[in-house]
Design an enzyme around this catalytic site. Structure first.
Site, short mmCIF file in Angstrom:
data_model
loop_
_atom_site.label_atom_id
_atom_site.label_comp_id
_atom_site.label_asym_id
_atom_site.label_seq_id
_atom_site.Cartn_x
_atom_site.Cartn_y
_atom_site.Cartn_z
N HIS A 9 1.56 5.17 -2.45
CA HIS A 9 1.43 6.01 -3.47
C HIS A 9 2.85 6.77 -3.91
O HIS A 9 3.03 7.29 -3.39
CB HIS A 9 0.49 7.17 -2.69
CG HIS A 9 -0.71 6.68 -2.11
ND1 HIS A 9 -1.90 6.37 -2.56
CD2 HIS A 9 -1.05 6.20 -0.99
CE1 HIS A 9 -2.92 6.02 -1.84
NE2 HIS A 9 -2.24 5.63 -0.86
N ASN A 45 -4.76 6.09 -7.19
CA ASN A 45 -5.33 7.19 -7.20
C ASN A 45 -4.34 8.21 -7.81
O ASN A 45 -4.01 9.22 -6.93
CB ASN A 45 -6.04 7.63 -5.92
CG ASN A 45 -4.92 7.37 -4.95
OD1 ASN A 45 -4.15 6.58 -4.79
ND2 ASN A 45 -5.05 8.17 -3.77
N ASP A 48 -8.73 3.36 -3.61
CA ASP A 48 -8.14 3.95 -2.41
C ASP A 48 -8.09 5.35 -2.57
O ASP A 48 -7.86 5.98 -3.60
CB ASP A 48 -6.79 3.44 -2.24
CG ASP A 48 -6.25 3.80 -0.96
OD1 ASP A 48 -6.66 3.18 0.08
OD2 ASP A 48 -5.48 4.77 -0.99
N HIS A 68 0.78 -1.23 -0.24
CA HIS A 68 0.09 -0.01 -0.03
C HIS A 68 0.94 1.27 0.20
O HIS A 68 1.16 1.77 1.11
CB HIS A 68 -1.02 0.18 1.15
CG HIS A 68 -1.87 1.03 1.14
ND1 HIS A 68 -3.35 0.73 1.70
CD2 HIS A 68 -1.90 2.18 0.75
CE1 HIS A 68 -3.99 1.86 1.64
NE2 HIS A 68 -3.36 2.77 0.90
N HIS A 90 -11.20 1.40 0.83
CA HIS A 90 -10.60 2.48 1.87
C HIS A 90 -12.00 2.69 2.38
O HIS A 90 -12.94 3.29 2.10
CB HIS A 90 -10.41 3.86 1.24
CG HIS A 90 -10.32 4.81 2.10
ND1 HIS A 90 -8.83 5.64 2.43
CD2 HIS A 90 -10.96 5.39 3.19
CE1 HIS A 90 -8.87 6.53 3.10
NE2 HIS A 90 -10.23 6.60 3.82
N HIS A 111 -5.30 -0.18 6.33
CA HIS A 111 -5.14 0.80 7.14
C HIS A 111 -6.12 0.76 8.32
O HIS A 111 -6.71 1.72 8.57
CB HIS A 111 -4.89 2.13 6.70
CG HIS A 111 -5.69 2.68 5.78
ND1 HIS A 111 -7.18 2.46 5.74
CD2 HIS A 111 -5.23 3.35 4.50
CE1 HIS A 111 -7.54 3.07 4.55
NE2 HIS A 111 -6.49 3.39 3.74
N ASP A 153 1.10 2.83 3.76
CA ASP A 153 0.33 3.88 3.22
C ASP A 153 1.16 5.12 2.79
O ASP A 153 0.83 6.20 3.09
CB ASP A 153 -1.05 4.23 4.11
CG ASP A 153 -2.01 4.92 3.40
OD1 ASP A 153 -1.95 5.31 2.21
OD2 ASP A 153 -2.74 5.53 4.02
N HIS A 181 3.31 14.40 -0.03
CA HIS A 181 2.74 15.72 -0.36
C HIS A 181 3.73 16.83 -0.39
O HIS A 181 4.92 16.71 0.18
CB HIS A 181 1.77 15.96 0.56
CG HIS A 181 0.56 15.28 0.54
ND1 HIS A 181 -0.37 15.21 -0.72
CD2 HIS A 181 -0.06 14.19 1.40
CE1 HIS A 181 -1.37 14.21 -0.58
NE2 HIS A 181 -1.22 13.82 0.65
N PHE A 204 -4.47 15.23 3.50
CA PHE A 204 -4.01 13.99 4.46
C PHE A 204 -3.10 13.14 3.72
O PHE A 204 -2.99 13.06 2.68
CB PHE A 204 -5.52 13.03 4.21
CG PHE A 204 -6.82 13.69 4.92
CD1 PHE A 204 -7.02 13.64 6.35
CD2 PHE A 204 -7.53 14.43 4.42
CE1 PHE A 204 -8.04 13.91 6.99
CE2 PHE A 204 -8.59 15.02 4.72
CZ PHE A 204 -8.98 14.75 6.33
#
Length: 431
Positions: free
Chosen positions: A69, A101, A158, A67, A185, A238, A311, A315, A329
């Protein structure tokens, strides 16, 4: 961190070899030839082999994170497959699954193929997870079969929970045809409302809108019942609340196709840490109470939770250095993962190191159907070498990600990855 091509013959000498798949621990050496396992234990390697002294260190399977990103395509300013790979290797991970995503989302066979081909350039193994619905709109099912043929190892929207129960049912039914997990999710958007953190005493004191544990547990319960009804494989990401753990534990007693993960940050922090208004602790689902944290630890101990996944959610500084209500988030988590979970589960809670290594390696591989017997002769080397007892302070210098949104800065962690071996390359930590 430095990444180099491995020597033709490399001996990992005098280490404690922990094989999480077979549950065995031996002392000895590992011989790697041309990036593959050539011998474990007592080895007969060429005299001119390059040697790494692993005295006092643990040699184990490369970690697997199902998991993450990596933001490519679309937000390469936050992360790319290459920078994400470096972040993963710094944390001991040799294999990851990237969530869909992105921008645009991974919702077509062509987009899955794009990730699979681009991943060939990377020093770790990267597997795409496909979107369940087109544009993650929650309404129109993607071409799951064709996407699976191109390399999608699971399906998820997700970040955007599948609110429509009928759509979730259809997705689960389709997934039974290709025998892959569906990952939702779990969050009821109506119950979550505008919640920014866990709804409770701390959110009231801070004056921040709350997101109740019920928003997660109600959706978890629905998905568990749908999985039981359809016979599909369901993986719950999660998990953050005691109520969700109770639902999962009850269903797993009668359905072996259900699996679940927990993140390091939900094991490490509780909602009292948010009194600093640190936006790096703003995550979805939110960090909850100490009671929830303890319930997650108990669920790891009794096998209700199957694996640990970070996860990892990079950012930009602009996304995070703002007011709490406007901040995005998510947090990065690959580099800090082992030190955080080893501190909580082994040093604080008394779990055996071997069990934690299973949570990070063979268990997530089993969920996704990857090869687990990584120390068998002829296998491509995926190896992590770590010091399980060293104490260290996590700082920005340890971050290899393109983003720096971590809440662990200044935290004392226990256990550190020193080398990672993957796809014929080896990393060395410089700090």
């Amino acid at each position: 961190m430095k990444i180099e091509k491995m020597a033709k013959n490399l001996i990992l000498k005098n280490g404690t070899i922990m094989d999480p798949f077979h549950g065995k621990t031996i002392s000895g050496d590992i011989w790697l030839k041309d990036g593959k396992i050539a011998g474990v234990g007592k080895v007969d390697a060429p005299k001119d082999s390059l040697t790494i002294d692993c005295s006092g260190k643990v040699i184990t399977h490369g970690f697997c994170d199902i998991h993450v990103h990596f933001r490519e395509p679309g937000r390469e300013d936050k992360e790319t497959l290459i920078t994400g790979s470096h972040s993963a290797m710094a944390g001991g991970f040799t294999r990851v699954c990237v969530m869909p995503n992105t921008n645009p989302p991974l919702d077509t066979p062509e987009s899955i193929n794009f990730i699979r081909e681009k991943a060939e350039e990377c020093p770790i193994y990267i597997h795409p997870i496909g979107a369940v619905t087109k544009s993650q709109n929650g309404n129109d099912l993607t071409e799951m079969g064709l996407m699976h043929n191109e390399g999608a190892v699971a399906f998820s929207d997700d970040g955007l929970p599948i609110q429509n129960g009928a759509m979730m049912r259809i997705a689960l039914e389709y997934a039974t045809m290709i025998d892959v997990p569906v990952i939702n999710h779990a969050e009821d958007e109506c119950l979550r409302a505008e919640g920014l953190m866990h709804e409770g005493i701390i959110s009231t004191q801070l004056g921040l809108p709350g997101n109740p544990d019920l928003a997660e547990s109600a959706m978890v319960y629905r998905d568990l019942e749908l999985a039981q009804f359809t016979g599909a494989r369901l993986h719950i990401p999660h998990v953050s609340s005691k109520k969700s753990v109770q639902h999962i534990r009850e269903m797993k007693s009668k359905n072996e196709k259900v699996t679940a993960e927990v993140t390091p940050h939900h094991l490490f922090f509780n909602d009292e840490a948010l009194t600093s208004y640190n936006t790096n602790l703003k995550v979805a689902p939110p960090i909850r109470t100490e009671s929830d944290r303890k319930a997650l630890i108990d669920a790891v101990k009794d096998g209700t939770i199957d694996c640990i996944a970070t996860d990892h959610a990079p950012h930009t500084i602009e996304d995070k250095e703002t007011t709490f209500d406007l901040a995005s988030f998510g947090m990065i988590g690959l580099e800090s993962c082992f030190g955080a979970v080893n501190k909580v589960l082994v040093h604080d809670e008394g779990l055996e190191l071997g069990n934690v290594l299973k949570l990070l390696s063979s268990n997530p591989r089993a969920i996704m159907g990857f090869e687990q017997d990584l120390f068998s002769e002829g296998t491509d080397a995926e190896i992590t070498i770590l010091d399980p007892d060293v104490e260290w302070s996590f700082e920005k210098v340890h971050v290899q990600s393109r983003s720096i949104n971590s809440p662990y800065y200044g935290e004392i962690l226990k256990g550190k990855v020193e080398y990672t071996i993957s796809r014929g390359q080896i990393t060395t930590q410089l700090s």
